[in-house]
Design an enzyme around this catalytic site. Structure first.
Site, PDB file in Angstrom:
ATOM      1  N   ASN A   1      32.941   5.755  -0.630  1.00 57.55           N
ATOM      2  CA  ASN A   1      33.252   4.518  -1.321  1.00 57.55           C
ATOM      3  C   ASN A   1      34.745   4.249  -1.213  1.00 57.55           C
ATOM      4  O   ASN A   1      35.551   5.177  -1.234  1.00 57.55           O
ATOM      5  CB  ASN A   1      32.856   4.606  -2.797  1.00 57.55           C
ATOM      6  CG  ASN A   1      33.073   3.278  -3.524  1.00 57.55           C
ATOM      7  OD1 ASN A   1      33.006   2.213  -2.919  1.00 57.55           O
ATOM      8  ND2 ASN A   1      33.361   3.350  -4.816  1.00 57.55           N
TER       9      ASN A   1
ATOM     10  N   HIS B   1      37.815   2.391  -3.187  1.00 57.38           N
ATOM     11  CA  HIS B   1      38.066   1.919  -4.547  1.00 57.38           C
ATOM     12  C   HIS B   1      39.482   1.349  -4.635  1.00 57.38           C
ATOM     13  O   HIS B   1      40.431   2.003  -4.165  1.00 57.38           O
ATOM     14  CB  HIS B   1      37.875   3.054  -5.555  1.00 57.38           C
ATOM     15  CG  HIS B   1      38.055   2.638  -6.964  1.00 57.38           C
ATOM     16  ND1 HIS B   1      37.137   1.867  -7.645  1.00 57.38           N
ATOM     17  CD2 HIS B   1      39.092   2.840  -7.827  1.00 57.38           C
ATOM     18  CE1 HIS B   1      37.591   1.631  -8.867  1.00 57.38           C
ATOM     19  NE2 HIS B   1      38.760   2.208  -9.005  1.00 57.38           N
TER      20      HIS B   1
ATOM     21  N   SER C   1      41.869   4.050  -2.760  1.00 53.35           N
ATOM     22  CA  SER C   1      41.335   5.397  -2.523  1.00 53.35           C
ATOM     23  C   SER C   1      40.027   5.326  -1.747  1.00 53.35           C
ATOM     24  O   SER C   1      39.267   4.359  -1.895  1.00 53.35           O
ATOM     25  CB  SER C   1      41.055   6.098  -3.865  1.00 53.35           C
ATOM     26  OG  SER C   1      42.203   6.078  -4.701  1.00 53.35           O
TER      27      SER C   1
ATOM     28  N   ASP D   1      33.179   6.889  -9.659  1.00 56.97           N
ATOM     29  CA  ASP D   1      34.424   7.089  -8.886  1.00 56.97           C
ATOM     30  C   ASP D   1      35.038   8.463  -9.153  1.00 56.97           C
ATOM     31  O   ASP D   1      36.262   8.614  -9.207  1.00 56.97           O
ATOM     32  CB  ASP D   1      35.425   5.970  -9.224  1.00 56.97           C
ATOM     33  CG  ASP D   1      34.886   4.598  -8.846  1.00 56.97           C
ATOM     34  OD1 ASP D   1      35.042   3.656  -9.641  1.00 56.97           O
ATOM     35  OD2 ASP D   1      34.252   4.489  -7.772  1.00 56.97           O
TER      36      ASP D   1
END
Ligand code: GRF
Length: 193
Positions: free
Chosen positions: A106, A108, A135, A144
């Site tokens: 992912n 972020h 990130s 997260d």
């Protein structure tokens, strides 16, 4: 080439950048499908590029576990080496995490563990800090909280709005993601020979 499935929920501007990176060769991957939980605008873009798309909605009252199984199956149908969330605005169901992580990333728009969650840009902006960041993490079952693979600081300017700040963060997310995918591809290729 790494086979990548990208999951989105929104405009898919980061998806476009990723596809451009694949086209230019700067990202050694091919996007084999784009999926979403809603009829996201980015799906039309993917279709216009001839990329298969799928929508697995989580409707009100839906059983999240059943949705997770459907989403995992829809992703697996494209036989990905790597799954990337790019503006996917749902907590990834455990069925997807257990099926694909750690090859499940992912991006972020904050310097994790600072400002996790769906409003990382707004939260940093409202915190009045002078810098935030971007990130790339491995997705786990937290919000997260997975291992951080890459991150970089992004300044918050006095003249910023949440939107101008997010527009400055997104390119950094894209660069970091490209770096991480290049690294994974290099290691992946090395191990598969
Ligand atoms: C990105 O900042 C992503 O990190 C966050 O949502 C944004 C997606 O933007 N989760 P877009 O849909 O790619 O334009």
């Amino acid at each position: 080439m790494l086979r990548v499935v990208v999951l989105i929920s929104g405009t898919g501007s980061n998806l476009r950048a990723f596809l451009e990176g694949c086209d230019s060769g700067s990202i050694p991957a091919t996007v084999v499908a784009v999926g979403a939980d809603v009829n996201a605008a980015g799906l039309e873009y993917a279709s216009s590029r001839g990329i298969p798309t799928f929508v697995e909605p989580l409707n009100a009252g839906d059983d999240r576990a059943a949705w997770g199984d459907r989403l995992a199956d829809a992703i697996a149908a494209h036989d990905p080496d790597l799954v990337i969330l790019s503006g996917f605005m749902r907590l990834v169901p455990p069925a997807v995490v257990s099926r694909f992580s750690p090859m499940l990333l992912n991006t972020h728009p904050a310097y994790l563990p600072e400002f996790p969650g769906a409003h990382g840009v707004r939260d940093a902006f409202e915190a009045g800090v002078s810098e935030t960041g971007a990130s790339v993490i491995v997705v786990d079952n937290g919000v997260d909280t997975g291992p951080i693979l890459a991150q970089r600081r992004v300044p918050i300017l006095p003249t910023d709005t949440v939107e101008s700040l997010h527009d400055r963060i997104k390119p950094v997310e894209r660069e970091l993601l490209a770096e991480v995918v290049r690294d994974i591809a290099a290691r992946f290729t090395a191990t598969t020979h």
